[in-house]
Design a protein around this motif. Structure first.
Motif, PDB file in Angstrom:
ATOM      1  N   ASN A   1       0.914  -1.183  -0.053  1.00  0.00           N
ATOM      2  CA  ASN A   1      -0.166  -0.051   0.124  1.00  0.00           C
ATOM      3  C   ASN A   1       1.001   1.161   0.001  1.00  0.00           C
ATOM      4  O   ASN A   1       0.655   2.255   0.616  1.00  0.00           O
ATOM      5  CB  ASN A   1      -0.877   0.059   1.295  1.00  0.00           C
ATOM      6  N   THR A   2       2.004   1.206  -0.649  1.00  0.00           N
ATOM      7  CA  THR A   2       2.818   2.288  -0.856  1.00  0.00           C
ATOM      8  C   THR A   2       3.033   2.843  -2.195  1.00  0.00           C
ATOM      9  O   THR A   2       3.108   1.936  -3.190  1.00  0.00           O
ATOM     10  CB  THR A   2       4.063   2.035  -0.171  1.00  0.00           C
ATOM     11  N   VAL A   3       3.135   4.174  -2.220  1.00  0.00           N
ATOM     12  CA  VAL A   3       3.524   4.809  -3.678  1.00  0.00           C
ATOM     13  C   VAL A   3       4.942   5.502  -3.481  1.00  0.00           C
ATOM     14  O   VAL A   3       5.302   6.046  -2.572  1.00  0.00           O
ATOM     15  CB  VAL A   3       2.441   5.812  -4.084  1.00  0.00           C
ATOM     16  N   TYR A   4       5.702   5.375  -4.660  1.00  0.00           N
ATOM     17  CA  TYR A   4       6.941   5.950  -4.517  1.00  0.00           C
ATOM     18  C   TYR A   4       7.039   7.153  -5.629  1.00  0.00           C
ATOM     19  O   TYR A   4       6.497   6.941  -6.604  1.00  0.00           O
ATOM     20  CB  TYR A   4       7.968   5.002  -4.957  1.00  0.00           C
ATOM     21  N   LEU A   5       7.979   8.022  -5.300  1.00  0.00           N
ATOM     22  CA  LEU A   5       8.460   9.047  -6.221  1.00  0.00           C
ATOM     23  C   LEU A   5       9.858   8.972  -6.420  1.00  0.00           C
ATOM     24  O   LEU A   5      10.608   9.392  -5.633  1.00  0.00           O
ATOM     25  CB  LEU A   5       7.700  10.195  -5.938  1.00  0.00           C
ATOM     26  N   GLN A   6      10.362   8.448  -7.463  1.00  0.00           N
ATOM     27  CA  GLN A   6      11.592   8.413  -7.787  1.00  0.00           C
ATOM     28  C   GLN A   6      12.125   9.548  -8.661  1.00  0.00           C
ATOM     29  O   GLN A   6      11.621   9.822  -9.690  1.00  0.00           O
ATOM     30  CB  GLN A   6      12.053   6.920  -8.696  1.00  0.00           C
ATOM     31  N   MET A   7      13.057  10.459  -8.104  1.00  0.00           N
ATOM     32  CA  MET A   7      13.302  11.360  -8.800  1.00  0.00           C
ATOM     33  C   MET A   7      14.885  11.613  -9.081  1.00  0.00           C
ATOM     34  O   MET A   7      15.937  11.348  -7.947  1.00  0.00           O
ATOM     35  CB  MET A   7      13.131  12.755  -7.565  1.00  0.00           C
ATOM     36  N   ASN A   8      15.127  11.644 -10.089  1.00  0.00           N
ATOM     37  CA  ASN A   8      16.542  11.804 -10.792  1.00  0.00           C
ATOM     38  C   ASN A   8      16.791  13.023 -11.373  1.00  0.00           C
ATOM     39  O   ASN A   8      15.961  13.844 -11.617  1.00  0.00           O
ATOM     40  CB  ASN A   8      16.605  10.648 -11.927  1.00  0.00           C
ATOM     41  N   SER A   9      18.182  13.265 -11.551  1.00  0.00           N
ATOM     42  CA  SER A   9      18.848  14.518 -12.123  1.00  0.00           C
ATOM     43  C   SER A   9      18.003  15.708 -11.256  1.00  0.00           C
ATOM     44  O   SER A   9      17.576  16.563 -11.992  1.00  0.00           O
ATOM     45  CB  SER A   9      18.147  14.645 -13.692  1.00  0.00           C
ATOM     46  N   LEU A  10      18.242  15.702  -9.958  1.00  0.00           N
ATOM     47  CA  LEU A  10      17.445  16.721  -9.299  1.00  0.00           C
ATOM     48  C   LEU A  10      18.331  18.110  -9.395  1.00  0.00           C
ATOM     49  O   LEU A  10      19.445  18.211  -9.778  1.00  0.00           O
ATOM     50  CB  LEU A  10      17.455  16.493  -7.878  1.00  0.00           C
ATOM     51  N   LYS A  11      17.421  19.165  -9.530  1.00  0.00           N
ATOM     52  CA  LYS A  11      17.930  20.596  -9.807  1.00  0.00           C
ATOM     53  C   LYS A  11      17.481  21.216  -8.509  1.00  0.00           C
ATOM     54  O   LYS A  11      16.508  21.010  -7.897  1.00  0.00           O
ATOM     55  CB  LYS A  11      17.130  21.157 -10.812  1.00  0.00           C
ATOM     56  N   PRO A  12      18.139  22.429  -8.256  1.00  0.00           N
ATOM     57  CA  PRO A  12      17.871  23.229  -7.178  1.00  0.00           C
ATOM     58  C   PRO A  12      16.272  23.748  -7.185  1.00  0.00           C
ATOM     59  O   PRO A  12      15.985  23.906  -6.192  1.00  0.00           O
ATOM     60  CB  PRO A  12      19.081  24.554  -7.137  1.00  0.00           C
ATOM     61  N   GLU A  13      15.897  23.910  -8.380  1.00  0.00           N
ATOM     62  CA  GLU A  13      14.327  24.349  -8.368  1.00  0.00           C
ATOM     63  C   GLU A  13      13.530  23.395  -8.349  1.00  0.00           C
ATOM     64  O   GLU A  13      12.367  23.609  -8.167  1.00  0.00           O
ATOM     65  CB  GLU A  13      14.263  24.982  -9.674  1.00  0.00           C
ATOM     66  N   ASP A  14      14.012  22.319  -7.764  1.00  0.00           N
ATOM     67  CA  ASP A  14      13.082  20.970  -7.461  1.00  0.00           C
ATOM     68  C   ASP A  14      12.730  21.005  -5.952  1.00  0.00           C
ATOM     69  O   ASP A  14      11.949  20.388  -5.411  1.00  0.00           O
ATOM     70  CB  ASP A  14      13.650  19.494  -7.505  1.00  0.00           C
TER      71      ASP A  14
END
Length: 116
Positions: free
Chosen positions: A76-89
C-alpha cells in the motif's frame, strides 16, 4: 478514512537522486488514484505525478522524463523516484490520495532540498 505517511525526503546535491515513499493505511482499497504534489514557498500545491488504480501514470511539467511514480500494491505504498534533481526542485512534497467519492487525503508533507 485514509492515512498517508511520507518518508524519504532530505538534502541532496544537484544531479543526485532521491526516492520518496508514501504509505497508505485505513480504507486504502477505496482509492482511485494516488499522487505527489509539491509546494514552493508562498505558492499553491502543484501536481507532480499521479498513478491511477489501473496503473496509468500522469506527469506534469519538469517531472516528465526525470521523475517516476510507482506503487507496491502489497505494501500500500506509492513511490516517487526523482533523478537529475535541480535546485528548483526544492520544495515540500505532499502525498495525495483520492477515493471513489472524490474525497482527497493528504500526507503531512516532506521537505526536499537540492543544493547547487
Amino acid at each position: 478514512q485514509v492515512h498517508l505517511v511520507e518518508s524519504g525526503g532530505g538534502l541532496v546535491q544537484a544531479g543526485g537522486s532521491l526516492t520518496l515513499s508514501c504509505a497508505a493505511s485505513g480504507s486504502f482499497w477505496t482509492l482511485n488514484a494516488m499522487a505527489w504534489y509539491r509546494q514552493f514557498p508562498g505558492k499553491q500545491r502543484d501536481l507532480v505525478a499521479r498513478i491511477f488504480s489501473g496503473g496509468t501514470t500522469d506527469y506534469r511539467g519538469s517531472a516528465k522524463g526525470r521523475f517516476t511514480i510507482s506503487r507496491d500494491v502489497a505494501k500500500n505504498t506509492v513511490y516517487l523516484q526523482m533523478n537529475s534533481l535541480k535546485p528548483e526542485d526544492t520544495a515540500v512534497y505532499f502525498c495525495n490520495a483520492l477515493d471513489g467519492t472524490s474525497t482527497a487525503y493528504w500526507g503531512q508533507g516532506i521537505q526536499v532540498t537540492v543544493s547547487s
